[in-house]
Write an enzyme that holds these catalytic residues in place. Structure first.
Site, PDB file in Angstrom:
ATOM      1  CG  LEU A  89      65.923  44.191  45.113  1.00  0.00           C
ATOM      2  CD1 LEU A  89      65.379  45.440  44.456  1.00  0.00           C
ATOM      3  CD2 LEU A  89      67.316  43.872  44.574  1.00  0.00           C
ATOM      4  CG  HIS A 108      75.669  42.898  42.426  1.00  0.00           C
ATOM      5  ND1 HIS A 108      74.796  43.547  43.288  1.00  0.00           N
ATOM      6  CD2 HIS A 108      76.509  43.852  41.963  1.00  0.00           C
ATOM      7  CE1 HIS A 108      75.113  44.828  43.331  1.00  0.00           C
ATOM      8  NE2 HIS A 108      76.148  45.034  42.542  1.00  0.00           N
ATOM      9  CG  ASP A 149      76.312  42.885  46.795  1.00  0.00           C
ATOM     10  OD1 ASP A 149      75.476  41.964  46.752  1.00  0.00           O
ATOM     11  OD2 ASP A 149      76.034  44.075  46.579  1.00  0.00           O
ATOM     12  CD  GLU A 178      71.580  40.887  36.185  1.00  0.00           C
ATOM     13  OE1 GLU A 178      70.771  40.312  36.925  1.00  0.00           O
ATOM     14  OE2 GLU A 178      71.581  42.118  36.034  1.00  0.00           O
TER      15      GLU A 178
HETATM   16  C1  GAR Z   1      68.744  42.125  38.461  1.00  0.00           C
HETATM   17  O1  GAR Z   1      69.446  43.052  37.685  1.00  0.00           O
HETATM   18  C2  GAR Z   1      69.607  41.652  39.626  1.00  0.00           C
HETATM   19  O2  GAR Z   1      70.962  41.534  39.303  1.00  0.00           O
HETATM   20  C3  GAR Z   1      69.390  42.765  40.604  1.00  0.00           C
HETATM   21  O3  GAR Z   1      68.007  43.028  40.516  1.00  0.00           O
HETATM   22  C4  GAR Z   1      67.560  42.787  39.178  1.00  0.00           C
HETATM   23  C5  GAR Z   1      66.357  41.877  39.212  1.00  0.00           C
HETATM   24  O4  GAR Z   1      65.822  41.676  37.931  1.00  0.00           O
HETATM   25  N1  GAR Z   1      69.827  42.392  41.915  1.00  0.00           N
HETATM   26  C6  GAR Z   1      70.478  43.219  42.733  1.00  0.00           C
HETATM   27  O5  GAR Z   1      70.687  44.401  42.473  1.00  0.00           O
HETATM   28  C7  GAR Z   1      70.932  42.611  44.056  1.00  0.00           C
HETATM   29  N2  GAR Z   1      71.857  43.490  44.727  1.00  0.00           N
HETATM   30  P1  GAR Z   1      64.815  40.490  37.645  1.00  0.00           P
HETATM   31  O6  GAR Z   1      63.718  40.563  38.702  1.00  0.00           O
HETATM   32  O7  GAR Z   1      64.279  40.772  36.283  1.00  0.00           O
HETATM   33  O8  GAR Z   1      65.572  39.185  37.703  1.00  0.00           O
END
Ligand code: GAR
Length: 206
Positions: A89, A108, A149, A178
């Protein structure tokens, strides 16, 4: 075998999907290192369990540029060829992006360009989706450029928003998608099947 470096900030379910993808042989690559900007990121634990080197690099005390340079050094030391942002992030510096031009992949949790850019990350995205009242959302995997993004889109998949959905239920539904498209994009990358024509990604599926 492509040397992969994964950057994370949180739970690491996307990282887990990549670990599983490598272990099953779907992804022809090796995860050389997992780096987190947060000490308590559970993803670090997932990496340790999978015998992957995992390091926490504290952003405190560094300017943004300098922090990105430290990340860069650590990745290069390990001959990382592809950087995957799996829930990382932070926005990367111009220098970082140039060093790894077209070799950084991000996941994303929305259909870019909707609900993306500065300030749209993690659960904020799902909250914004619910507030707006769109009927469909989804997930996007894309190459990273200097913007937030804005890089070329590799894969997207749609998720239906139901009346009963909450941030939590939407998060779960979107995460499933995802995991699937992130592994697929990294697989395609490692097999050399992703080409760029302007800002369009051409996939060689022969
Ligand atoms: C996921 O939903 C990913 O897409 C998002 O953070 C989460 C991480 O989950 N990323 C963003 O929002 C980037 N802009 P995870 O740690 O369980 O993979």
């Amino acid at each position: 075998m492509v040397n992969i470096g994964v950057l994370i900030s949180g739970g690491g379910t996307n990282l887990q999907a990549l670990i599983d993808g490598v272990n099953s042989g779907t992804i022809k690559g090796k995860i050389r290192v997992v780096i987190s900007n947060r000490k308590d990121a559970y993803g670090l634990e997932r990496a340790r369990k999978a015998n992957i080197e995992s390091i926490f690099i504290d952003p405190k005390g560094y300017s943004h540029e300098k922090y990105c340079n430290v990340l860069l050094e650590e990745l290069k030391k390990r001959d990382v060829e592809l950087v995957v942002l799996a829930g990382f992030l932070k926005i990367l510096s111009r220098e970082f992006v140039n060093e790894y031009k077209n070799r950084i992949i991000n996941i994303h949790p929305s259909l870019i360009p909707s609900f993306s850019g500065q300030g749209y990350y993690g659960e904020k995205v799902h909250q914004a989706v619910l507030d707006y009242g769109v009927k469909y959302t989804g997930a996007t995997v894309h190459f990273v450029d200097e913007g937030a993004d804005t890089g070329p889109i590799i894969l997207q998949e749609v998720v239906k928003v139901d009346n009963e959905d909450t941030v939590e239920s939407l998060r779960e539904k979107v995460l499933k998608v995802e995991h699937k498209i992130l592994v697929e994009a990294v697989r395609l990358y490692c097999e050399g099947r992703l080409g760029l024509k302007g800002r369009k990604v051409i996939i060689d599926r022969e």
